[in-house]
Design a protein around this motif. Sequence first.
Motif, PDB file in Angstrom:
ATOM      1  N   SER A   1      -4.503   8.215  -1.453  1.00 26.56           N
ATOM      2  CA  SER A   1      -3.153   8.655  -0.853  1.00 26.56           C
ATOM      3  C   SER A   1      -3.712   9.620   0.426  1.00 26.56           C
ATOM      4  N   LEU A   2      -2.935   9.804   1.431  1.00 23.75           N
ATOM      5  CA  LEU A   2      -3.121  10.728   2.674  1.00 23.75           C
ATOM      6  C   LEU A   2      -2.669  11.969   2.449  1.00 23.75           C
ATOM      7  N   THR A   3      -3.604  13.056   2.754  1.00 23.84           N
ATOM      8  CA  THR A   3      -3.054  14.247   2.466  1.00 23.84           C
ATOM      9  C   THR A   3      -3.510  15.220   3.707  1.00 23.84           C
ATOM     10  N   THR A   4      -3.027  16.325   4.262  1.00 19.56           N
ATOM     11  CA  THR A   4      -3.602  16.861   5.141  1.00 19.56           C
ATOM     12  C   THR A   4      -3.385  18.441   4.909  1.00 19.56           C
ATOM     13  N   LEU A   5      -2.663  18.773   3.821  1.00 11.70           N
ATOM     14  CA  LEU A   5      -2.483  20.333   3.342  1.00 11.70           C
ATOM     15  C   LEU A   5      -3.737  21.199   3.417  1.00 11.70           C
ATOM     16  N   HIS A   6      -4.757  20.609   3.311  1.00  6.41           N
ATOM     17  CA  HIS A   6      -6.112  21.456   3.141  1.00  6.41           C
ATOM     18  C   HIS A   6      -6.441  21.911   4.399  1.00  6.41           C
TER      19      HIS A   6
ATOM     20  N   ARG B   1       5.983  -1.994  -3.782  1.00  5.36           N
ATOM     21  CA  ARG B   1       6.474  -1.899  -2.466  1.00  5.36           C
ATOM     22  C   ARG B   1       6.760  -0.463  -2.407  1.00  5.36           C
ATOM     23  N   PRO B   2       6.812   0.293  -1.580  1.00  5.21           N
ATOM     24  CA  PRO B   2       7.083   1.528  -1.537  1.00  5.21           C
ATOM     25  C   PRO B   2       8.490   1.616  -1.040  1.00  5.21           C
ATOM     26  N   PRO B   3       9.608   2.715  -1.252  1.00  2.00           N
ATOM     27  CA  PRO B   3      10.821   2.748  -0.664  1.00  2.00           C
ATOM     28  C   PRO B   3      10.672   2.762   0.868  1.00  2.00           C
ATOM     29  N   ARG B   4      11.487   1.986   1.429  1.00  2.00           N
ATOM     30  CA  ARG B   4      11.591   2.119   3.063  1.00  2.00           C
ATOM     31  C   ARG B   4      12.859   1.737   3.599  1.00  2.00           C
TER      32      ARG B   4
ATOM     33  N   ARG C   1      10.690  11.333  -7.659  1.00  2.00           N
ATOM     34  CA  ARG C   1       9.610  10.497  -7.970  1.00  2.00           C
ATOM     35  C   ARG C   1       8.390  11.040  -7.240  1.00  2.00           C
ATOM     36  N   MET C   2       8.413  10.891  -5.911  1.00  2.00           N
ATOM     37  CA  MET C   2       7.161  11.349  -4.985  1.00  2.00           C
ATOM     38  C   MET C   2       6.940  12.861  -5.230  1.00  2.00           C
ATOM     39  N   GLN C   3       8.025  13.840  -5.584  1.00  2.00           N
ATOM     40  CA  GLN C   3       7.696  15.119  -5.673  1.00  2.00           C
ATOM     41  C   GLN C   3       6.700  15.283  -7.119  1.00  2.00           C
TER      42      GLN C   3
ATOM     43  N   THR D   1       0.766  -1.230  -0.075  1.00  2.00           N
ATOM     44  CA  THR D   1       0.118   0.047  -0.170  1.00  2.00           C
ATOM     45  C   THR D   1       0.832   1.237  -0.053  1.00  2.00           C
ATOM     46  N   ARG D   2       0.704   2.163  -1.139  1.00  2.00           N
ATOM     47  CA  ARG D   2       1.644   3.334  -1.276  1.00  2.00           C
ATOM     48  C   ARG D   2       0.834   4.471  -1.571  1.00  2.00           C
ATOM     49  N   ALA D   3       1.334   5.445  -1.417  1.00  2.00           N
ATOM     50  CA  ALA D   3       0.607   6.816  -2.068  1.00  2.00           C
ATOM     51  C   ALA D   3       0.383   6.351  -3.484  1.00  2.00           C
TER      52      ALA D   3
HETATM   53  C1  LIG Z   1       0.368  13.123   8.105  1.00  2.00           C
HETATM   54  C2  LIG Z   1       0.599  12.862   6.565  1.00  2.00           C
HETATM   55  C3  LIG Z   1       0.204  14.135   5.913  1.00  2.00           C
HETATM   56  C4  LIG Z   1       0.462  14.048   4.468  1.00  2.00           C
HETATM   57  N1  LIG Z   1       0.237  15.165   3.733  1.00  2.00           N
HETATM   58  C5  LIG Z   1       0.319  14.922   2.481  1.00  2.00           C
HETATM   59  C6  LIG Z   1      -0.078  16.106   1.633  1.00  2.00           C
HETATM   60  O1  LIG Z   1      -0.725  17.103   2.138  1.00  2.00           O
HETATM   61  N2  LIG Z   1      -0.031  16.054   0.242  1.00  2.00           N
HETATM   62  C7  LIG Z   1       0.577  14.624  -0.394  1.00  2.00           C
HETATM   63  O2  LIG Z   1       0.718  14.916  -1.442  1.00  2.00           O
HETATM   64  N3  LIG Z   1       0.968  13.672   0.520  1.00  2.00           N
HETATM   65  C8  LIG Z   1       0.845  13.859   1.823  1.00  2.00           C
HETATM   66  N4  LIG Z   1       1.141  12.709   2.455  1.00  2.00           N
HETATM   67  C9  LIG Z   1       1.776  11.476   1.966  1.00  2.00           C
HETATM   68  C10 LIG Z   1       3.273  11.071   1.998  1.00  2.00           C
HETATM   69  O3  LIG Z   1       3.952  11.851   1.467  1.00  2.00           O
HETATM   70  C11 LIG Z   1       3.364   9.780   1.861  1.00  2.00           C
HETATM   71  O4  LIG Z   1       3.002   9.019   2.561  1.00  2.00           O
HETATM   72  C12 LIG Z   1       5.022   9.392   1.766  1.00  2.00           C
HETATM   73  O5  LIG Z   1       5.508   9.920   0.745  1.00  2.00           O
HETATM   74  C13 LIG Z   1       5.078   7.878   1.663  1.00  2.00           C
HETATM   75  O6  LIG Z   1       4.604   7.455   0.305  1.00  2.00           O
HETATM   76  P1  LIG Z   1       4.776   5.699  -0.318  1.00  2.00           P
HETATM   77  O7  LIG Z   1       4.021   5.140   0.643  1.00  2.00           O
HETATM   78  O8  LIG Z   1       4.268   6.124  -1.718  1.00  2.00           O
HETATM   79  O9  LIG Z   1       6.142   5.797  -0.213  1.00  2.00           O
HETATM   80  C14 LIG Z   1       1.014  12.712   3.933  1.00  2.00           C
HETATM   81  C15 LIG Z   1       1.297  11.637   4.923  1.00  2.00           C
HETATM   82  C16 LIG Z   1       1.127  11.704   6.178  1.00  2.00           C
HETATM   83  C17 LIG Z   1       1.288  10.462   7.009  1.00  2.00           C
END
Ligand SMILES: Cc1cc2nc3c(=O)[nH]c(=O)nc-3n(C[C@H](O)[C@H](O)[C@H](O)COP(=O)(O)O)c2cc1C
Length: 219
Positions: A154-159, A193-196, A100-102, A21-23
């Motif tokens: 994916s999980l985001t909190t920026l909002h 698999r995500p990079p860990r 890549r993440m960016q 499970t990855r973003a």
């Molecule tokens: C508390 C929290 C806040 C996050 N907020 C954002 C966000 O606002 N925008 C975004 O694109 N990703 C956000 N992420 C996702 C992380 O960037 C992501 O989980 C991390 O890069 C690992 O990704 P991967 O599982 O694909 O490796 C957030 C993750 C967490 C745990």
Amino acid sequence: MDIDLERIGEDVPLLEGIRTTRAIRRLRPDPVPRALVRKVCEAGTFAPSGGNRQPWKFVAVYDAGTRAFVAERYRRVFAGYIAPALEASRDPAFPESGRRMQRAAVWLAEHLHEVPVHLFLAGWTRRGQPQLQALMPAAQNVLLACRAVGLGASLTTLHTSFGREVDEKLGLPENCPSCALIPIGWPLGRYGRPPRRPIDECLFFDRYEPRAGEESDAG
Ligand SMILES: Cc1cc2nc3c(=O)[nH]c(=O)nc-3n(C[C@H](O)[C@H](O)[C@H](O)COP(=O)(O)O)c2cc1C
């Protein structure tokens, strides 16, 4: 779309699902059945919570106008957030996985209005404070359930930096703010698999011992 709601996602082995499970930020605009969103949110409700208070409310936004409203503001906040990170990534030593993440995060910011479901996780405040930590186990369960049924998320909190504006639009009272936004859709890419870091870099028995060359992320 012909989906067997009873069966879908039920066969993924738990640990394999967790490890893969990855973003997933690149998502198709194609519609996602409400029944499937209901299924992944129901998985969210099986999360632990303090005193089993289950403080969560899930608001799944399909409305295009609301999604555009959120996306426009998200993009603006994101631009300020990502600029220094993009600058840092010019350094040749910057890890490729970070780049890549960016790129994926930029893609999400640019396409958020097209993502078919904006799932907000809100929860009752406690002693006047939002409870992100109380919602995180539920959020992770939703992400895992999305992985199981083949949805990208994916999980985001920026909002949360314009949270009240959004919450008003969603009808959320001040004492039940949204703490997370999970954009959901059918993935353009694939799970994997995500990079860990290896487990042995972060697992200790009985006592933590700093290791040579260990970097701290403490702010
Ligand atoms: C508390 C929290 C806040 C996050 N907020 C954002 C966000 O606002 N925008 C975004 O694109 N990703 C956000 N992420 C996702 C992380 O960037 C992501 O989980 C991390 O890069 C690992 O990704 P991967 O599982 O694909 O490796 C957030 C993750 C967490 C745990």
